[in-house]
Design an enzyme around this catalytic site. Structure first.
Site, PDB file in Angstrom:
ATOM      1  N   TYR A   1      -5.771  -5.008   9.841  1.00 15.28           N
ATOM      2  CA  TYR A   1      -6.065  -5.493   8.483  1.00 15.28           C
ATOM      3  C   TYR A   1      -7.560  -5.809   8.395  1.00 15.28           C
ATOM      4  O   TYR A   1      -8.187  -6.182   9.372  1.00 15.28           O
ATOM      5  CB  TYR A   1      -5.206  -6.726   8.166  1.00 15.28           C
ATOM      6  CG  TYR A   1      -4.782  -6.735   6.708  1.00 15.28           C
ATOM      7  CD1 TYR A   1      -3.803  -5.851   6.256  1.00 15.28           C
ATOM      8  CD2 TYR A   1      -5.394  -7.570   5.791  1.00 15.28           C
ATOM      9  CE1 TYR A   1      -3.437  -5.828   4.916  1.00 15.28           C
ATOM     10  CE2 TYR A   1      -5.026  -7.560   4.455  1.00 15.28           C
ATOM     11  CZ  TYR A   1      -4.044  -6.674   4.029  1.00 15.28           C
ATOM     12  OH  TYR A   1      -3.697  -6.648   2.702  1.00 15.28           O
TER      13      TYR A   1
ATOM     14  N   HIS B   1       0.845  -1.197   0.000  1.00 18.31           N
ATOM     15  CA  HIS B   1       0.000   0.000   0.000  1.00 18.31           C
ATOM     16  C   HIS B   1       0.880   1.247   0.000  1.00 18.31           C
ATOM     17  O   HIS B   1       1.918   1.267   0.666  1.00 18.31           O
ATOM     18  CB  HIS B   1      -0.847  -0.015   1.274  1.00 18.31           C
ATOM     19  CG  HIS B   1      -2.094   0.801   1.185  1.00 18.31           C
ATOM     20  ND1 HIS B   1      -2.078   2.158   1.024  1.00 18.31           N
ATOM     21  CD2 HIS B   1      -3.397   0.448   1.223  1.00 18.31           C
ATOM     22  CE1 HIS B   1      -3.323   2.606   0.987  1.00 18.31           C
ATOM     23  NE2 HIS B   1      -4.141   1.587   1.092  1.00 18.31           N
TER      24      HIS B   1
ATOM     25  N   GLY C   1       0.317  -5.034   1.677  1.00 17.00           N
ATOM     26  CA  GLY C   1      -0.822  -5.253   0.781  1.00 17.00           C
ATOM     27  C   GLY C   1      -0.437  -5.937  -0.521  1.00 17.00           C
ATOM     28  O   GLY C   1      -1.273  -6.609  -1.144  1.00 17.00           O
TER      29      GLY C   1
HETATM   30  O1  YZS Z   1      12.170   8.883  -0.215  1.00 18.74           O
HETATM   31  P1  YZS Z   1      11.574   8.725  -1.588  1.00 18.74           P
HETATM   32  O2  YZS Z   1      10.627   9.827  -2.016  1.00 18.74           O
HETATM   33  O3  YZS Z   1      12.593   8.357  -2.654  1.00 18.74           O
HETATM   34  O4  YZS Z   1      10.601   7.429  -1.490  1.00 18.74           O
HETATM   35  C1  YZS Z   1      11.130   6.189  -1.089  1.00 18.74           C
HETATM   36  C2  YZS Z   1      10.108   5.516  -0.212  1.00 18.74           C
HETATM   37  O5  YZS Z   1       9.454   6.379   0.699  1.00 18.74           O
HETATM   38  C3  YZS Z   1       9.112   5.030  -1.259  1.00 18.74           C
HETATM   39  N1  YZS Z   1       8.322   3.908  -0.757  1.00 18.74           N
HETATM   40  C4  YZS Z   1       7.020   3.980  -0.451  1.00 18.74           C
HETATM   41  N2  YZS Z   1       6.159   5.000  -0.515  1.00 18.74           N
HETATM   42  C5  YZS Z   1       4.903   4.755  -0.114  1.00 18.74           C
HETATM   43  N3  YZS Z   1       4.471   3.560   0.310  1.00 18.74           N
HETATM   44  C6  YZS Z   1       5.296   2.507   0.390  1.00 18.74           C
HETATM   45  N4  YZS Z   1       4.836   1.319   0.818  1.00 18.74           N
HETATM   46  C7  YZS Z   1       6.652   2.703  -0.010  1.00 18.74           C
HETATM   47  N5  YZS Z   1       7.750   1.905  -0.047  1.00 18.74           N
HETATM   48  C8  YZS Z   1       8.744   2.650  -0.503  1.00 18.74           C
HETATM   49  O6  YZS Z   1       9.919   4.592  -2.339  1.00 18.74           O
HETATM   50  C9  YZS Z   1      11.169   5.302  -2.325  1.00 18.74           C
HETATM   51  C10 YZS Z   1      12.273   4.291  -2.286  1.00 18.74           C
HETATM   52  O7  YZS Z   1      12.175   3.615  -1.056  1.00 18.74           O
HETATM   53  P2  YZS Z   1      13.463   3.205  -0.199  1.00 18.74           P
HETATM   54  O8  YZS Z   1      12.959   2.786   1.141  1.00 18.74           O
HETATM   55  O9  YZS Z   1      14.515   4.243  -0.294  1.00 18.74           O
HETATM   56  O10 YZS Z   1      13.938   1.909  -1.047  1.00 18.74           O
HETATM   57  P3  YZS Z   1      14.851   0.686  -0.592  1.00 18.74           P
HETATM   58  O11 YZS Z   1      15.978   1.135   0.285  1.00 18.74           O
HETATM   59  O12 YZS Z   1      15.161  -0.034  -1.866  1.00 18.74           O
HETATM   60  O13 YZS Z   1      13.909  -0.248   0.299  1.00 18.74           O
HETATM   61  C11 YZS Z   1      12.852  -0.927  -0.290  1.00 18.74           C
HETATM   62  C12 YZS Z   1      11.846  -1.362   0.818  1.00 18.74           C
HETATM   63  C13 YZS Z   1      10.646  -2.038   0.129  1.00 18.74           C
HETATM   64  C14 YZS Z   1      12.544  -2.387   1.731  1.00 18.74           C
HETATM   65  C15 YZS Z   1      11.428  -0.124   1.640  1.00 18.74           C
HETATM   66  O14 YZS Z   1      11.016   0.914   0.725  1.00 18.74           O
HETATM   67  C16 YZS Z   1      10.313  -0.398   2.566  1.00 18.74           C
HETATM   68  O15 YZS Z   1      10.491  -0.961   3.641  1.00 18.74           O
HETATM   69  N6  YZS Z   1       9.073  -0.009   2.180  1.00 18.74           N
HETATM   70  C17 YZS Z   1       7.891  -0.222   2.987  1.00 18.74           C
HETATM   71  C18 YZS Z   1       7.470  -1.654   2.917  1.00 18.74           C
HETATM   72  C19 YZS Z   1       6.230  -1.865   3.740  1.00 18.74           C
HETATM   73  O16 YZS Z   1       6.280  -1.921   4.978  1.00 18.74           O
HETATM   74  N7  YZS Z   1       5.076  -1.971   3.071  1.00 18.74           N
HETATM   75  C20 YZS Z   1       3.810  -2.205   3.691  1.00 18.74           C
HETATM   76  C21 YZS Z   1       2.881  -1.064   3.426  1.00 18.74           C
HETATM   77  N8  YZS Z   1       1.587  -1.326   4.095  1.00 18.74           N
HETATM   78  C22 YZS Z   1       0.612  -2.061   3.520  1.00 18.74           C
HETATM   79  O17 YZS Z   1       0.719  -2.528   2.409  1.00 18.74           O
HETATM   80  C23 YZS Z   1      -0.687  -2.287   4.276  1.00 18.74           C
HETATM   81  C24 YZS Z   1      -1.427  -1.040   4.630  1.00 18.74           C
HETATM   82  S1  YZS Z   1      -0.320  -3.193   5.745  1.00 18.74           S
HETATM   83  O18 YZS Z   1       0.684  -2.393   6.507  1.00 18.74           O
HETATM   84  O19 YZS Z   1      -1.585  -3.312   6.478  1.00 18.74           O
HETATM   85  O20 YZS Z   1       0.214  -4.498   5.352  1.00 18.74           O
END
Ligand code: YZS
Ligand code: YZS
Length: 259
Positions: free
Chosen positions: A138, A64, A108
């Site tokens: 969730y 998400h 998500g």
């Molecule tokens: O700083 P900039 O502008 O370059 O943006 C960064 C991140 O903020 C952005 N980005 C996201 N933006 C919005 N939503 C996200 N889920 C998201 N994930 C990343 O993308 C740019 C690059 O991210 P970095 O963190 O610098 O990239 P990297 O070092 O390659 O790491 C990749 C991961 C995927 C490990 C990291 O971005 C990360 O941990 N992302 C969040 C993963 C996560 O927790 N997703 C769950 C989101 N929640 C849901 O789907 C549901 C609501 S729930 O929580 O209920 O399951």
């Protein structure tokens, strides 16, 4: 701006997530394009869909778009949330959707993968379901998508630890159909889609829908539904939810007060 690429090869439709800058986060705009692509494929008599990301990505989708989660007091995963719309579109489209996955899959996006009909992944793939890291309750339909794919003890471990499940575990548990090396996965998945397309699309479409209806045939009384919604509301009204989303935006670990 385009966040996905689409291509039609005979009866096979290929959708490639193409917003690596934001790690293919499922923003409203990206989901809108995905839903449109699936609807267009259906009109063009596509018989099997492949949902993939660009070759070689480290992240298939980060889940998400956290920057689009609503503030405290509003259901973050309500009926019209983009993630909910996407899941329903995949589940309700008559063509089989093959998830072709390279890289890590988050939150998500795990549900998107689990909503696909067949999963083929590379050995490096991991699946992490992360609402507990954000203080998100969730939603019930989403839990059911996961419950239909993941054995209960494993699902509890994934939800409670928010730690990734490896490709081997996912394969051994029967969650994914095949693990293929990155160099072979595309040909393998295209071949499978072509074989599906030689069978009756009417027969397949009806069986897919019947299986969806059967696997969601849990009777929930209005009282039980309201009870679960009430429990969820306590969470999205909480300081935990506020802290989870704020910590994500500030790129730091959350510190949950538990209230
Ligand atoms: O700083 P900039 O502008 O370059 O943006 C960064 C991140 O903020 C952005 N980005 C996201 N933006 C919005 N939503 C996200 N889920 C998201 N994930 C990343 O993308 C740019 C690059 O991210 P970095 O963190 O610098 O990239 P990297 O070092 O390659 O790491 C990749 C991961 C995927 C490990 C990291 O971005 C990360 O941990 N992302 C969040 C993963 C996560 O927790 N997703 C769950 C989101 N929640 C849901 O789907 C549901 C609501 S729930 O929580 O209920 O399951
Ligand atoms: O030409 P003759 O008179 O010698 O008859 C042939 C075949 O027509 C006959 N036969 C059948 N007749 C009616 N229903 C069948 N399911 C059926 N299967 C075979 O038996 C004689 C010998 O068949 P050959 O094809 O010459 O034998 P062979 O070369 O050894 O091949 C064996 C197989 C089993 C590979 C081949 O016969 C075949 O592909 N049969 C059809 C298998 C199949 O698709 N069965 C699914 C039927 N449908 C259902 O059970 C459900 C309704 S459903 O479709 O929903 O799953």
């Amino acid at each position: 701006m385009s966040f996905i690429k689409t291509e039609q090869r005979g009866y096979t439709g290929v959708i490639t997530l193409d917003h690596s800058e934001k790690r293919n986060a499922l923003s409203e705009a990206l989901v809108h394009e995905l839903v449109e692509a699936l609807e267009t494929f259906q009109k063009q008599n596509v018989r099997a869909v492949i949902l993939r990301a660009r070759p070689g990505v480290k992240v298939w989708s980060a889940g998400h778009d956290v920057s689009e989660l609503p503030g405290r007091g509003r259901d973050p995963l309500g009926w019209n949330d983009p993630l909910r719309i996407l899941i329903r579109t995949i589940q309700e489209c008559p063509m089989p959707v093959i998830g072709m996955i390279e890289g890590s899959v988050w939150g998500g996006a795990c549900e998107v993968a689990m909503a696909c009909d067949i999963l083929v992944i590379t050995p490096e793939v991991t699946f992490a379901i992360t609402p507990a890291k954000l203080g998100v309750p969730y939603n019930i339909g989403g839990l059911l998508t996961l419950l239909n794919m993941i054995p209960l003890p494993i699902m509890k471990e994934m939800l409670f630890t928010a730690e990734p499940l490896s490709s081997d575990q996912a394969f051994n548990l029967g969650i994914v159909n095949y693990i293929k090396p990155a160099g072979d996965i595309e040909d393998f998945v295209l071949g499978m889609a072509e074989r599906i397309a030689t069978n009756s699309p009417l027969s397949i479409g009806v069986m897919k829908d019947a299986l969806r209806l059967l696997s969601s045939a849990h009777s929930v009384t209005p009282e039980l539904f309201e009870r679960i919604q009430g429990m969820r509301r306590i969470v999205y009204d909480s300081e935990d939810y506020q802290e989870g989303v704020r910590a994500f935006r500030e790129k730091r670990r959350p510190s949950f007060p538990g209230k």
